[in-house]
Write an enzyme that holds these catalytic residues in place. Structure first.
Site, PDB file in Angstrom:
ATOM      1  N   LYS A   1       0.347   4.771   1.640  1.00 48.98           N
ATOM      2  CA  LYS A   1      -0.516   5.427   2.624  1.00 48.98           C
ATOM      3  C   LYS A   1       0.316   6.401   3.437  1.00 48.98           C
ATOM      4  O   LYS A   1       1.294   6.009   4.066  1.00 48.98           O
ATOM      5  CB  LYS A   1      -1.141   4.347   3.518  1.00 48.98           C
ATOM      6  CG  LYS A   1      -1.974   4.882   4.661  1.00 48.98           C
ATOM      7  CD  LYS A   1      -2.955   3.854   5.223  1.00 48.98           C
ATOM      8  CE  LYS A   1      -2.286   2.726   5.961  1.00 48.98           C
ATOM      9  NZ  LYS A   1      -3.275   1.850   6.640  1.00 48.98           N
TER      10      LYS A   1
ATOM     11  N   GLU B   1      -6.508  -8.426   5.526  1.00 46.76           N
ATOM     12  CA  GLU B   1      -6.093  -7.017   5.578  1.00 46.76           C
ATOM     13  C   GLU B   1      -5.904  -6.561   7.029  1.00 46.76           C
ATOM     14  O   GLU B   1      -6.636  -6.993   7.907  1.00 46.76           O
ATOM     15  CB  GLU B   1      -7.181  -6.118   4.972  1.00 46.76           C
ATOM     16  CG  GLU B   1      -7.678  -6.523   3.611  1.00 46.76           C
ATOM     17  CD  GLU B   1      -8.931  -5.760   3.224  1.00 46.76           C
ATOM     18  OE1 GLU B   1      -9.492  -6.107   2.185  1.00 46.76           O
ATOM     19  OE2 GLU B   1      -9.361  -4.833   3.952  1.00 46.76           O
ATOM     20  N   SER B   2      -4.971  -5.674   7.226  1.00 50.29           N
ATOM     21  CA  SER B   2      -4.696  -5.017   8.517  1.00 50.29           C
ATOM     22  C   SER B   2      -3.978  -5.922   9.510  1.00 50.29           C
ATOM     23  O   SER B   2      -4.325  -7.093   9.671  1.00 50.29           O
ATOM     24  CB  SER B   2      -5.975  -4.502   9.187  1.00 50.29           C
ATOM     25  OG  SER B   2      -6.509  -3.436   8.479  1.00 50.29           O
TER      26      SER B   2
ATOM     27  N   GLU C   1       0.807  -1.222   0.000  1.00 52.28           N
ATOM     28  CA  GLU C   1       0.000   0.000   0.000  1.00 52.28           C
ATOM     29  C   GLU C   1       0.841   1.274   0.000  1.00 52.28           C
ATOM     30  O   GLU C   1       1.938   1.304   0.545  1.00 52.28           O
ATOM     31  CB  GLU C   1      -0.892  -0.019   1.241  1.00 52.28           C
ATOM     32  CG  GLU C   1      -2.034   0.976   1.203  1.00 52.28           C
ATOM     33  CD  GLU C   1      -3.205   0.492   2.035  1.00 52.28           C
ATOM     34  OE1 GLU C   1      -4.167  -0.046   1.454  1.00 52.28           O
ATOM     35  OE2 GLU C   1      -3.162   0.635   3.266  1.00 52.28           O
TER      36      GLU C   1
ATOM     37  N   ASN D   1     -11.001  -7.633   7.039  1.00 51.94           N
ATOM     38  CA  ASN D   1     -10.249  -6.607   7.771  1.00 51.94           C
ATOM     39  C   ASN D   1     -10.110  -7.058   9.218  1.00 51.94           C
ATOM     40  O   ASN D   1     -11.104  -7.213   9.925  1.00 51.94           O
ATOM     41  CB  ASN D   1     -10.982  -5.260   7.688  1.00 51.94           C
ATOM     42  CG  ASN D   1     -10.109  -4.116   8.152  1.00 51.94           C
ATOM     43  OD1 ASN D   1      -9.187  -4.306   8.941  1.00 51.94           O
ATOM     44  ND2 ASN D   1     -10.381  -2.923   7.667  1.00 51.94           N
TER      45      ASN D   1
ATOM     46  N   LYS E   1      -8.087   2.459  -3.108  1.00 55.44           N
ATOM     47  CA  LYS E   1      -8.544   2.262  -1.727  1.00 55.44           C
ATOM     48  C   LYS E   1      -9.320   3.511  -1.331  1.00 55.44           C
ATOM     49  O   LYS E   1      -8.759   4.585  -1.169  1.00 55.44           O
ATOM     50  CB  LYS E   1      -7.313   2.064  -0.832  1.00 55.44           C
ATOM     51  CG  LYS E   1      -7.634   1.677   0.595  1.00 55.44           C
ATOM     52  CD  LYS E   1      -7.633   0.162   0.754  1.00 55.44           C
ATOM     53  CE  LYS E   1      -7.774  -0.256   2.202  1.00 55.44           C
ATOM     54  NZ  LYS E   1      -6.542  -0.137   2.982  1.00 55.44           N
TER      55      LYS E   1
ATOM     56  N   GLU F   1     -14.701  -5.750   1.323  1.00 55.80           N
ATOM     57  CA  GLU F   1     -14.125  -5.861   2.665  1.00 55.80           C
ATOM     58  C   GLU F   1     -15.217  -6.148   3.690  1.00 55.80           C
ATOM     59  O   GLU F   1     -16.238  -5.460   3.724  1.00 55.80           O
ATOM     60  CB  GLU F   1     -13.427  -4.550   3.017  1.00 55.80           C
ATOM     61  CG  GLU F   1     -12.839  -4.517   4.410  1.00 55.80           C
ATOM     62  CD  GLU F   1     -12.077  -3.234   4.658  1.00 55.80           C
ATOM     63  OE1 GLU F   1     -11.119  -2.956   3.914  1.00 55.80           O
ATOM     64  OE2 GLU F   1     -12.448  -2.507   5.592  1.00 55.80           O
TER      65      GLU F   1
END
Length: 261
Positions: free
Chosen positions: A56, A216-217, A54, A186, A116, A165
């Protein structure tokens, strides 16, 4: 209001303004609108690492992550590192991103690009296509089942992949439909920001295999990926881990090398 409610409320105002500034016809005339897209889902299916890296700058949970890296270098670095795809945050107010970031990433690499974003309107899907994205993110927590169906079918009509998601079993059951390519779990609770890989493990049991599974995360180690692979996960979205270093591409390359050991 929790943070997600605030983001969505602001997003509705932002999208209304954007529609007034740039009409749909102008988006459809973009040079990139006719570009053939690259399927992230297909790349993940055939990958042994499955890294989606990513770009970010900041986030509501971590404030500033990295304001110094430019998108061009990050995209080039990720591509050289051998990632499967790149996620580009385009929300400005909460994440410090923009559609220009997507445009620069598109000009810098041939990776599948995920926009995103907090999508609440078809207009944003047209924007994604016009600015060079290959994949859109839909967030079950902010959309009705009808909206997920409408937006995912619209994205498919533009040859965009769709990553949906989810955070819990209810969202997953409510949103299974053939117009989705990937389910992203997530691991962060958006109300408390707590992170647990158990979320991915639990939901993998009820996720049909025709969808590509993405976690994710909270994925900051090779061990976390090795822990999740037996549960059928093919994709791993890694945000802050690479961006908090001085060279995101280099740290992605080291991570992938370690993963292959």
């Amino acid at each position: 209001m929790n943070i997600l409610d605030k983001i969505v409320a602001d997003k509705r105002i932002e999208v209304t303004l954007r529609k007034q500034l740039i009409p749909v016809s102008q988006l459809e005339q973009s040079v990139l609108f006719e570009r053939p897209t690259i399927s992230l889902a297909s790349k993940l299916k055939n990958s042994t690492t499955g890294i989606i890296a990513e770009h970010k700058r900041r986030s509501p949970s971590k404030s500033v992550i990295n304001q110094n890296l430019n998108v061009f270098d990050v995209a080039k670095g990720y591509e050289n590192a051998g990632v499967c795809g790149m996620s580009v945050l385009t929300d400005s107010k909460y994440f410090g991103g923009s559609l220009d970031d997507l445009l620069i990433a598109r000009a810098s690499c041939n990776l599948p690009l995920l926009r995103k974003e907090f999508i609440i309107d078809e207009y944003q899907i047209l924007e994604a296509k016009a600015y060079g994205a290959d994949v859109i993110l839909l967030i079950a927590a902010i959309l009705t089942k009808e909206e997920i169906k409408q937006f995912s079918e619209f994205a498919k009509s533009l040859n965009l992949d769709v990553l949906l998601e989810v955070h819990n079993e209810e969202e997953l059951h409510n949103s299974m439909m053939p117009s989705l390519d990937m389910f992203g779990v997530n691991n962060r609770n958006l109300k408390t920001f707590d992170v647990s890989l158990d979320t991915s493990k639990t939901l993998s049991q009820i996720m049909p295999n025709e969808f590509v599974k993405v976690s994710e995360s909270g994925i900051s180690s090779v061990d976390a990926i090795k822990e999740l692979q037996p549960f059928g996960y093919k994709g791993f979205l890694i945000g802050e881990n690479f961006m908090k270093t001085d060279d995101a591409g280099k740290s992605a390359a080291k991570f992938i090398k370690d993963l292959k050991l």
